[in-house]
Design an enzyme around this catalytic site. Sequence first.
Site, mmCIF file in Angstrom:
data_model
loop_
_atom_site.group_PDB
_atom_site.id
_atom_site.type_symbol
_atom_site.label_atom_id
_atom_site.label_comp_id
_atom_site.label_asym_id
_atom_site.label_seq_id
_atom_site.Cartn_x
_atom_site.Cartn_y
_atom_site.Cartn_z
ATOM 1 N N LYS A 108 -7.523 -9.915 -4.137
ATOM 2 C CA LYS A 108 -7.467 -8.857 -5.161
ATOM 3 C C LYS A 108 -8.148 -9.390 -6.407
ATOM 4 O O LYS A 108 -8.148 -10.597 -6.662
ATOM 5 C CB LYS A 108 -6.021 -8.500 -5.500
ATOM 6 C CG LYS A 108 -5.874 -7.114 -6.065
ATOM 7 C CD LYS A 108 -5.898 -6.089 -4.948
ATOM 8 C CE LYS A 108 -5.771 -4.689 -5.443
ATOM 9 N NZ LYS A 108 -5.557 -3.753 -4.324
HETATM 10 P P1 NAD Z 1 -7.594 5.662 -9.441
HETATM 11 O O1 NAD Z 1 -8.052 4.883 -10.616
HETATM 12 O O2 NAD Z 1 -8.582 6.456 -8.672
HETATM 13 O O3 NAD Z 1 -6.426 6.669 -9.895
HETATM 14 C C1 NAD Z 1 -5.259 6.234 -10.507
HETATM 15 C C2 NAD Z 1 -4.492 7.471 -10.965
HETATM 16 O O4 NAD Z 1 -3.205 7.070 -11.442
HETATM 17 C C3 NAD Z 1 -5.156 8.212 -12.096
HETATM 18 O O5 NAD Z 1 -4.983 9.608 -11.904
HETATM 19 C C4 NAD Z 1 -4.371 7.750 -13.317
HETATM 20 O O6 NAD Z 1 -4.415 8.679 -14.379
HETATM 21 C C5 NAD Z 1 -2.993 7.664 -12.719
HETATM 22 N N1 NAD Z 1 -2.047 6.855 -13.469
HETATM 23 C C6 NAD Z 1 -2.227 5.632 -14.033
HETATM 24 N N2 NAD Z 1 -1.087 5.245 -14.634
HETATM 25 C C7 NAD Z 1 -0.181 6.234 -14.428
HETATM 26 C C8 NAD Z 1 1.155 6.432 -14.790
HETATM 27 N N3 NAD Z 1 1.821 5.502 -15.483
HETATM 28 N N4 NAD Z 1 1.783 7.574 -14.398
HETATM 29 C C9 NAD Z 1 1.143 8.511 -13.682
HETATM 30 N N5 NAD Z 1 -0.147 8.373 -13.304
HETATM 31 C C10 NAD Z 1 -0.790 7.263 -13.682
HETATM 32 O O7 NAD Z 1 -6.816 4.635 -8.493
HETATM 33 P P2 NAD Z 1 -6.537 4.747 -6.942
HETATM 34 O O8 NAD Z 1 -7.654 4.080 -6.241
HETATM 35 O O9 NAD Z 1 -6.167 6.139 -6.597
HETATM 36 O O10 NAD Z 1 -5.259 3.785 -6.798
HETATM 37 C C11 NAD Z 1 -3.935 4.247 -7.044
HETATM 38 C C12 NAD Z 1 -2.942 3.304 -6.397
HETATM 39 O O11 NAD Z 1 -3.208 3.228 -4.994
HETATM 40 C C13 NAD Z 1 -2.976 1.860 -6.891
HETATM 41 O O12 NAD Z 1 -1.678 1.331 -6.819
HETATM 42 C C14 NAD Z 1 -3.856 1.160 -5.871
HETATM 43 O O13 NAD Z 1 -3.623 -0.227 -5.816
HETATM 44 C C15 NAD Z 1 -3.391 1.868 -4.611
HETATM 45 N N6 NAD Z 1 -4.331 1.805 -3.489
HETATM 46 C C16 NAD Z 1 -5.601 2.280 -3.606
HETATM 47 C C17 NAD Z 1 -6.458 2.247 -2.510
HETATM 48 C C18 NAD Z 1 -7.848 2.827 -2.546
HETATM 49 O O14 NAD Z 1 -8.478 2.904 -1.491
HETATM 50 N N7 NAD Z 1 -8.351 3.272 -3.681
HETATM 51 C C19 NAD Z 1 -6.004 1.680 -1.306
HETATM 52 C C20 NAD Z 1 -4.699 1.211 -1.208
HETATM 53 C C21 NAD Z 1 -3.865 1.294 -2.311
#
Ligand code: NAD
Length: 420
Positions: A108
């Site tokens: 990461k």
């Molecule tokens: P992203 O940046 O595309 O979106 C994140 C979203 O969360 C945004 O809408 C943001 O406004 C919102 N957010 C941030 N803080 C917040 C809060 N306190 N309350 C409510 N909403 C909040 O990110 P993503 O890629 O969608 O990742 C989201 C989660 O999923 C993370 O924990 C990431 O580690 C996990 N994840 C992502 C992937 C991937 O393929 N992108 C894979 C596995 C896990």
Amino acid sequence: MKSLYAGPVFEMAREQFHVIADHLGIPQDDRDRLLYPKRAIVVSCPIHMDDGRQRVFVGYRVQHHLTLGPAKGGTRFAANVDIGEIAALAIWMSWKCALADLPYGGGKGGVAVDPHALSMRELENLSRRYMQEMIPFVGPRVDVMAPDMGTNEQVMAWFMDTYSMYQGITVPEIVTGKPVGTGGTLGRREATGHGVAFLSFRALEALDINPVGATAIVQGFGNVGTHAALGLAARGVKLVGVSDHTVAYHDPRGLEVRALVDHVEKNGVLLGWSSEAVIDPRSLLEQPCDVLAPCAVERVIDADVARRLNCRVIAEGANGPTTPEADRVLAERNDGIFVIPDILCNAGGVVVSYFEWVQDLQQYFWSKEEVMDRLERALDRSWSMVVARAKRDGVSNRTAAMAIGVERVRKAKQARGLFP
Ligand code: NAD
């Protein structure tokens, strides 16, 4: 072992690991080797800002282990990123990749920056400089990055281009989650959210709840949250609550998912979509629903929230949304809230990243149908193993999922031995 990673998120990963280690009877002297990261890299990334100043941002990369293959994991751009959080996320990636039987260790990375506060040019400068600083430590057989919170396909394209310019050849397999057309795979963009929805349906099935007319609340409306909401809605689930970092909305009559997605595509955030449905973001998670999908940040379901939850299924799209204290509360409640733990629920992203890496290495690309079909079969395999293990051992789904992951990493380490 005194830890440089100390902090609430690392502490959570450590505590979860010891629950598993106790469950598996892992001796104390094996535990540090399994838990502590192989490598942690901290870099300074100086860049030119649009106003002519220079600013330095701190970047991190943690490679938890390389026992099964290259490290694999996302890169997070967020203001409060620190080395402890990145290490915890790398550790979770290890158990996740092992559970999905992928030939990877967990990795990461991140940069402490608010990406919303940068212009496109500044974001490109930072992305390129971060990758340039990482070149001595990464490689298609060493460490393969992907998107995470605050990064996207464009950032991956800049990472790939920067690495490739230094090599003098195009090296698409250095990162996954790239745009289709530059070595990206069909299906990667929606993979994580699609997996969250797909496994939510498995859980609803197990609880004998018809998805048509069932309700869902999604916290976080970025890559994972939007595709989870679209996937749920596609099979008749009604979205009654949604939030991002700017606002939370709740309406028991249902929110129009497509219109929300269009609004975010146009405006970048959910704010401004409605003035009537606004609700306090913390209370959003406690509203009645069948599927609660936290898809934003860590530690949002703590013990207090867990006591007040009013859902049937928790589908953990985010990494680490539920604290160990909350896990204990959920176990004590004994009312059968079905938890799909993060390392299972959001594994769709890394599974399709693996497919992308394989396609890049072979320079042979698959159809979307093939990607999605293989994804669903991979998730089904993990699902069946987790559910069967939880039943057999009388443990939570999280303990079962992590036990399978930890066991696989441990077996590989034992078979390879300890060098020298
Ligand atoms: P992203 O940046 O595309 O979106 C994140 C979203 O969360 C945004 O809408 C943001 O406004 C919102 N957010 C941030 N803080 C917040 C809060 N306190 N309350 C409510 N909403 C909040 O990110 P993503 O890629 O969608 O990742 C989201 C989660 O999923 C993370 O924990 C990431 O580690 C996990 N994840 C992502 C992937 C991937 O393929 N992108 C894979 C596995 C896990």
